[in-house]
Design an enzyme around this catalytic site. Sequence first.
Site, PDB file in Angstrom:
ATOM      1  N   HIS A 180       8.876  -1.412   2.535  1.00  0.00           N
ATOM      2  CA  HIS A 180       8.244  -1.100   3.826  1.00  0.00           C
ATOM      3  C   HIS A 180       9.268  -1.252   4.946  1.00  0.00           C
ATOM      4  O   HIS A 180      10.162  -2.098   4.886  1.00  0.00           O
ATOM      5  CB  HIS A 180       7.055  -2.034   4.062  1.00  0.00           C
ATOM      6  CG  HIS A 180       6.204  -1.621   5.220  1.00  0.00           C
ATOM      7  ND1 HIS A 180       6.539  -1.924   6.517  1.00  0.00           N
ATOM      8  CD2 HIS A 180       5.059  -0.901   5.282  1.00  0.00           C
ATOM      9  CE1 HIS A 180       5.627  -1.413   7.330  1.00  0.00           C
ATOM     10  NE2 HIS A 180       4.719  -0.786   6.603  1.00  0.00           N
ATOM     11  N   LYS A 194      -0.800  -6.099   6.327  1.00  0.00           N
ATOM     12  CA  LYS A 194       0.338  -6.852   6.881  1.00  0.00           C
ATOM     13  C   LYS A 194      -0.049  -8.334   7.001  1.00  0.00           C
ATOM     14  O   LYS A 194      -0.827  -8.825   6.176  1.00  0.00           O
ATOM     15  CB  LYS A 194       0.799  -6.228   8.201  1.00  0.00           C
ATOM     16  CG  LYS A 194       1.078  -4.725   8.022  1.00  0.00           C
ATOM     17  CD  LYS A 194       1.751  -4.065   9.200  1.00  0.00           C
ATOM     18  CE  LYS A 194       1.941  -2.590   8.920  1.00  0.00           C
ATOM     19  NZ  LYS A 194       2.641  -1.883  10.002  1.00  0.00           N
ATOM     20  N   GLU A 207       7.155   7.017   6.003  1.00  0.00           N
ATOM     21  CA  GLU A 207       6.680   6.403   7.240  1.00  0.00           C
ATOM     22  C   GLU A 207       7.791   6.442   8.274  1.00  0.00           C
ATOM     23  O   GLU A 207       8.731   5.665   8.206  1.00  0.00           O
ATOM     24  CB  GLU A 207       6.197   4.966   6.994  1.00  0.00           C
ATOM     25  CG  GLU A 207       6.963   4.210   5.900  1.00  0.00           C
ATOM     26  CD  GLU A 207       6.759   2.717   5.975  1.00  0.00           C
ATOM     27  OE1 GLU A 207       5.623   2.305   6.183  1.00  0.00           O
ATOM     28  OE2 GLU A 207       7.746   1.976   5.855  1.00  0.00           O
ATOM     29  N   SER A 258       0.822   5.160  12.181  1.00  0.00           N
ATOM     30  CA  SER A 258      -0.275   5.169  13.171  1.00  0.00           C
ATOM     31  C   SER A 258      -1.353   6.211  12.845  1.00  0.00           C
ATOM     32  O   SER A 258      -1.816   6.927  13.715  1.00  0.00           O
ATOM     33  CB  SER A 258       0.278   5.390  14.583  1.00  0.00           C
ATOM     34  OG  SER A 258       1.151   4.340  14.950  1.00  0.00           O
ATOM     35  N   GLY A 294       2.806   1.413  14.455  1.00  0.00           N
ATOM     36  CA  GLY A 294       2.346   0.431  15.422  1.00  0.00           C
ATOM     37  C   GLY A 294       2.646   0.789  16.853  1.00  0.00           C
ATOM     38  O   GLY A 294       2.466  -0.005  17.763  1.00  0.00           O
ATOM     39  N   GLU A 315       9.217  -2.611   7.687  1.00  0.00           N
ATOM     40  CA  GLU A 315       9.338  -3.958   8.257  1.00  0.00           C
ATOM     41  C   GLU A 315      10.203  -4.849   7.366  1.00  0.00           C
ATOM     42  O   GLU A 315      10.939  -5.705   7.861  1.00  0.00           O
ATOM     43  CB  GLU A 315       7.942  -4.558   8.462  1.00  0.00           C
ATOM     44  CG  GLU A 315       7.203  -3.880   9.606  1.00  0.00           C
ATOM     45  CD  GLU A 315       5.698  -3.940   9.514  1.00  0.00           C
ATOM     46  OE1 GLU A 315       5.044  -3.329  10.369  1.00  0.00           O
ATOM     47  OE2 GLU A 315       5.159  -4.585   8.589  1.00  0.00           O
ATOM     48  N   ASN A 367      -2.514  -1.185   4.460  1.00  0.00           N
ATOM     49  CA  ASN A 367      -1.573  -2.309   4.487  1.00  0.00           C
ATOM     50  C   ASN A 367      -2.007  -3.270   5.594  1.00  0.00           C
ATOM     51  O   ASN A 367      -1.817  -2.992   6.775  1.00  0.00           O
ATOM     52  CB  ASN A 367      -0.156  -1.777   4.735  1.00  0.00           C
ATOM     53  CG  ASN A 367       0.871  -2.883   4.794  1.00  0.00           C
ATOM     54  OD1 ASN A 367       0.596  -4.031   4.440  1.00  0.00           O
ATOM     55  ND2 ASN A 367       2.068  -2.546   5.254  1.00  0.00           N
TER      56      ASN A 367
END
Length: 248
Positions: free
Chosen positions: A94, A12, A165, A211, A171, A96, A10
Amino acid sequence: MGRKFVVGGNWKMNGDKNQINEIINNLKKGPLDPNVEVIIGVPAIYLSYVQSIVPDNINVAAQNCWKVAKGAFTGEISPAMIKDVGASWVILGHSERRTIFGEKDDLIAEKVAHALESGLKVIACIGETLEERESGKTEEVVFRQTKALLPAIGNNWDKVVLAYEPVWAIGTGKTASPAQAQEVHASLRNWLAKNASQEVADSVRIQYGGSVTGSSCKELGACPDIDGFLVGGASLKPEFVEIINATS
């Protein structure tokens, strides 16, 4: 039942044409394990470009889409558009999108349903925040998010990959230990056996995302219920090849 290992990258909101060329050339050089399905999640504006230069052994995904085919939805893209430029996958739900853009379980389910109806394959993301994990709510959150997807997916489980996730490990450089990740994947599979079917539980591929790096991928990939990775930052780097080859 043998589940084909699947690794998604991904990107992003990263990359320009120069960087994209570097990433694709690195993947072309590989070599990539032929037993692994590889999917790269590309910013919408570059979907067509990446589709035009990517080798046949790599699938292209959009990072999001809307829940209808067309209309007055400024800034959105539809599954029909994604298919029209030749891409075959989309990443939905996701963390985010959930945390920054406020997408709720029911909206994500509507998006998943429409993407599948339109003929796209879906990486559907689920996972808990640090606060939720520390409150002992990991399973509650993951099961709730997955439950919302059940009617949306229907009989299309062969076109869906679940990506677990843990939000606290995205991150941040923190990774769930292989034991922590395996525990959630196994619990999710047990839940699916009870709430979808044993066949779904045995066949659906569940990626770990949080990560993942070249140094952590082999141990994670060896866990029996981890069927691949959804990789963020490391998918922009040469070590992505190493992560794809984690089980070879």
